[in-house]
Design an enzyme around this catalytic site. Structure first.
Site, mmCIF file in Angstrom:
data_model
loop_
_atom_site.group_PDB
_atom_site.id
_atom_site.type_symbol
_atom_site.label_atom_id
_atom_site.label_comp_id
_atom_site.label_asym_id
_atom_site.label_seq_id
_atom_site.Cartn_x
_atom_site.Cartn_y
_atom_site.Cartn_z
ATOM 1 C CG HIS A 49 -15.297 -22.774 -143.741
ATOM 2 N ND1 HIS A 49 -15.829 -21.703 -142.874
ATOM 3 C CD2 HIS A 49 -15.643 -24.018 -143.190
ATOM 4 C CE1 HIS A 49 -16.091 -22.552 -141.782
ATOM 5 N NE2 HIS A 49 -15.847 -23.727 -141.808
ATOM 6 C CG ASP A 82 -40.074 -29.107 -146.022
ATOM 7 O OD1 ASP A 82 -40.098 -29.688 -147.131
ATOM 8 O OD2 ASP A 82 -41.296 -29.330 -145.210
#
Length: 437
Positions: A148, A383
């Site tokens: 993070h 995708d």
């Protein structure tokens, strides 16, 4: 049902043309320094057909050549300040399999099984790790972990979309904005707000929480997923906005968080005169002036803390909670972000021995909540060539009092909330979570 790790290796960026030098570094900005010093893991599931692992690996290497920070390492400069070494040390790529069909473990719920679908988050140097797990039906699960300190959820989701573009042979677009040096303090600085006890706390003081609920002591924390349908959200929003007159209705987010705050507080059985707050992540990209481009790669998040006495939260109607949340979040504006930059850049942080309040490993938030929204992140746009994922979810984080909001995989505007509470409180919450009284 054992996940077999078949290979684990380090892969490095794949450049077109001459590779850049590996001796450069990037200082962490003030927003990076106050975020969670921890790895975050997320999980995707894909129906077949899916591309081979070699395609995923090559696409990842190409994406890393654009997002070099992920292939680097965290370190410190000569003055002890945190930096990212752009040394192309690489990321971990794990191949795994399991001898079952994916539908045998669906719907995939937050549980310890999720931990086997991505690499460990402990004791690692790599800033990104990927695990590709194949099922006998041809389905594929992608476990992704990222540190993070390097980037927030918005920036990380942009990187993931870029990975998918590279796997499909497309040019990565839009390109990331890497300039972490844009957040400079004003001259002279103007610290208008209090940042001690908000983004920073004293390292010399113990973080003591006054917990009135006896169940807090030694309770078992469980994680559950609660689905809020589009119809329910519409009713909730209408109810939350009922006292708003001709003003703009409250957002679905404001309405849902107000509802969750109220119902979790009921389920916890807190003392009426206790104070409870909600920690809400606020993305600075759309709040700073001039606006920071969505392509900015790094952390740009601060937090709002709407607060209330338990008796007021429970006895006042839902619109009061929604207004409190809306108004408190609205105050985390450009002035607040600029004030934070000025304070975080000052000598006060070192002189007063201040450290970030953000703590991924705080086991208990009670009587408070922490809510993060991933509702606007394009995670479902990842995708690889076989279409969008049909499941996207966080890994298993049994951290009491945390709520993560995600768009449902149904794709109709409904929302899934991943909630961690003590076991007894969760049982009560699930009985009342759909009450609109």
């Amino acid at each position: 049902m054992k996940v077999r790790k078949e290979s684990s290796r380090i892969i490095k960026p794949l450049y077109e043309g001459i590779p850049p030098p590996t001796t450069n570094s990037i200082p962490l900005c003030v927003f990076d320094k106050v975020t969670y010093d921890a790895h975050i893991a997320i999980i995707y599931a894909y129906h077949p057909p899916n591309p081979p692992n070699a395609t995923l690996e090559t696409g990842l290497r190409k994406a890393l050549s654009i997002y070099r920070e992920w292939a680097g390492r965290l370190s410190k400069d000569d003055e002890g300040e945190p930096i990212i070494l752009l040394n192309d040390a690489g990321v971990r790529f794990v191949e795994a399999s399991v001898d079952i069909k994916l539908n045998q473990v669906m719907p995939l719920k937050p549980s310890a099984f999720c931990l086997s679908l991505h690499p460990s988050l402990q004791g690692i140097d790599e800033l990104v790790q990927v695990q590709i797990t194949r099922f006998t039906c041809g389905s594929m699960v992608v476990g992704f972990t990222a540190h993070h300190l390097v980037a927030d959820g918005h920036a990380t989701s942009n990187f993931l979309v870029a990975w998918g573009q590279a796997c499909r042979g497309l040019k990565i677009h839009p390109l990331p904005l890497h300039d972490r040096g844009m957040f400079r303090p004003r001259n002279p600085p103007c610290i208008e707000f209090e940042h001690r006890g908000v983004e920073f706390k004293s390292q010399n003081l113990e973080n003591i929480q006054n917990l009135h609920d006896e169940n807090v002591k030694g309770g078992i924390v469980v994680v559950d997923q609660v689905h809020f349908s589009l119809g329910f959200l519409g009713k909730l929003k209408a109810k939350a906005s009922a006292m708003n007159g001709n003003n703009k209705p409250y957002s679905t987010f404001d309405s849902l968080v107000a509802h969750l705050w109220k119902q979790v507080t009921k389920a916890r059985g807190l003392n009426a005169y206790q104070t409870t707050n909600v920690k809400i992540s606020v993305n600075g990209r759309m709040r700073m002036t001039p606006r920071i481009p969505n392509e900015y790669f790094g952390n740009l998040v601060l937090w709002a803390f709407p607060s209330s006495k338990v008796k007021d939260l429970l006895h006042e109607p839902l619109p009061c909670g929604a207004k409190l949340i809306h108004d408190t979040v609205a105050k985390v504006n450009d002035n607040y972000f600029r004030s934070f930059i000025d304070f975080a850049s000052s000598q006060k942080v070192k002189e007063e021995n201040l450290v970030p309040t953000a703590d991924m490993y705080q086991a208990v938030e009670c009587p408070n909540l922490e809510v993060s929204s991933w509702l606007r992140f394009p995670f479902y746009d990842l995708d690889f060539g076989g279409g969008s994922p049909y499941v996207f979810m966080p890994s298993y984080y049994p951290s009491e009092g945390t709520i993560l909001l995600l768009p449902s995989f149904i794709g109709d505007g409904s929302i899934d909330a991943f909630i961690s509470l003590f076991e007894d409180h969760m049982a009560m919450f699930k009985q009342i979570c759909y009450d609109l009284d």
